[in-house]
Enzyme design. Structure first.
Site, PDB file in Angstrom:
ATOM      1  N   ASP A  70       0.960  -1.414  -0.072  1.00  0.00           N
ATOM      2  CA  ASP A  70       0.021  -0.045   0.036  1.00  0.00           C
ATOM      3  C   ASP A  70       0.894   1.259   0.008  1.00  0.00           C
ATOM      4  O   ASP A  70       1.910   1.267   0.609  1.00  0.00           O
ATOM      5  CB  ASP A  70      -0.953   0.078   1.328  1.00  0.00           C
ATOM      6  CG  ASP A  70      -2.187   0.913   1.146  1.00  0.00           C
ATOM      7  OD1 ASP A  70      -2.875   0.760  -0.216  1.00  0.00           O
ATOM      8  OD2 ASP A  70      -2.482   1.810   1.683  1.00  0.00           O
ATOM      9  N   GLY A 152      -0.510   7.751 -11.543  1.00  0.00           N
ATOM     10  CA  GLY A 152      -0.678   8.410 -10.350  1.00  0.00           C
ATOM     11  C   GLY A 152       0.030   9.788 -10.390  1.00  0.00           C
ATOM     12  O   GLY A 152      -0.181  10.741 -10.907  1.00  0.00           O
ATOM     13  N   TYR A 153       0.662  10.163  -9.066  1.00  0.00           N
ATOM     14  CA  TYR A 153       1.256  11.312  -8.949  1.00  0.00           C
ATOM     15  C   TYR A 153       2.633  11.521  -9.623  1.00  0.00           C
ATOM     16  O   TYR A 153       3.238  12.464  -9.142  1.00  0.00           O
ATOM     17  CB  TYR A 153       1.495  11.552  -7.439  1.00  0.00           C
ATOM     18  CG  TYR A 153      -0.082  11.654  -6.706  1.00  0.00           C
ATOM     19  CD1 TYR A 153      -0.664  12.731  -6.473  1.00  0.00           C
ATOM     20  CD2 TYR A 153      -0.244  10.494  -6.176  1.00  0.00           C
ATOM     21  CE1 TYR A 153      -1.811  12.735  -5.946  1.00  0.00           C
ATOM     22  CE2 TYR A 153      -1.799  10.455  -5.376  1.00  0.00           C
ATOM     23  CZ  TYR A 153      -2.531  11.613  -5.401  1.00  0.00           C
ATOM     24  OH  TYR A 153      -3.442  11.552  -4.731  1.00  0.00           O
ATOM     25  N   ARG A 180       8.541   1.841  -3.945  1.00  0.00           N
ATOM     26  CA  ARG A 180       8.072   0.668  -3.770  1.00  0.00           C
ATOM     27  C   ARG A 180       9.190  -0.390  -3.925  1.00  0.00           C
ATOM     28  O   ARG A 180       9.176  -1.523  -3.167  1.00  0.00           O
ATOM     29  CB  ARG A 180       7.082   0.521  -5.046  1.00  0.00           C
ATOM     30  CG  ARG A 180       6.234  -0.765  -4.979  1.00  0.00           C
ATOM     31  CD  ARG A 180       5.061  -0.734  -5.824  1.00  0.00           C
ATOM     32  NE  ARG A 180       5.235   0.089  -6.840  1.00  0.00           N
ATOM     33  CZ  ARG A 180       4.568   1.124  -6.806  1.00  0.00           C
ATOM     34  NH1 ARG A 180       3.533   1.456  -5.904  1.00  0.00           N
ATOM     35  NH2 ARG A 180       4.636   1.999  -7.845  1.00  0.00           N
TER      36      ARG A 180
END
Ligand code: IMP
Length: 203
Positions: A70, A152-153, A180
């Site tokens: 996550d 995403g960002y 990650r």
């Protein structure tokens, strides 16, 4: 061969994990191999609790050792927002672009643009969590979007000591420094130990 379930449907994450696990005698499955499993509700207050919940539920439902992650973007000037709510920062059915635009708007005129991407990866067996690790990458929020790779960002996050955003990097470049990758690299020794201790036994 040791079977590991990545508790995710995301093929990009599976690809990244496969590359990091290459050389190990692992068969990597994903939730796409278990179409009847109902996805875990990510309703916890922290990325660690969400990662552990996803890994444990997947493991309970399949009987396999499972890995889940996550991620959140924690922006200092926004009191660590969007954080654990990164996926739905701009609303329930928002797009990645909506989220980025919301961040850029909230950051207008703010000079301290420090932010961290944090990923928690959790490893679980059906009888409980084995381990979890956190990977952090420090950076700054840009004042406008830059680059088109990634998701995403990525186009508004520039890692410290780089002059380009995640979205201006190739996949290989990003995966060699990313939050990650750091988290996965930290948990690989635990997976190796597990494989060693289960030889001729569990799997
Ligand atoms: P998840 O926990 O991996 O689903 O990530 C939650 C949200 O964080 C995603 O919906 C993305 O908006 C964002 N996110 C996660 N990983 C990354 C990344 O590597 N780059 C940019 N955004 C990301």
């Amino acid at each position: 061969m040791f079977t590991l379930l990545l508790a995710s449907h995301n093929q990009d994450k599976a690809k990244e994990l496969k590359a990091l696990l290459s050389g190990m005698n692992i068969q990597l499955l994903t939730l796409n191999d278990f179409p009847n499993i109902v996805p875990t509700i990510e309703d916890q207050d922290t990325i660690s609790a969400n990662a552990m919940k996803k890994a444990f539920e997947a493991s309970l439902k399949t009987g396999l050792v499972s890995l889940a992650d996550d991620t959140g973007l924690f922006i200092k000037a926004l009191n660590d927002k969007p954080g654990v709510y990164s996926a739905r920062f701009a609303g329930e059915h928002c797009s990645y672009k909506d989220n980025r635009m919301k961040v850029l708007k909230l950051m207008e005129g703010i000079t301290n643009r420090y932010a961290e991407f944090r990923t928690c990866v959790a490893l679980s067996a059906p009888d409980g969590i084995i381990s979890f690790k956190i990977g952090i990458l420090e950076g700054n929020i840009t004042t406008e979007e830059r680059g088109t790779n990634g998701f995403g960002y990525d186009s508004i996050f520039m890692p410290l000591s780089f002059n380009k955003t995640y979205a201006e990097m190739t996949d290989t470049e990003k995966n060699s420094i990313s939050h990650r990758a750091k988290a996965i690299e930290a948990i690989i020794p635990i997976i190796k130990e597990l494989i060693e201790s289960s030889k001729g036994g569990l799997q």
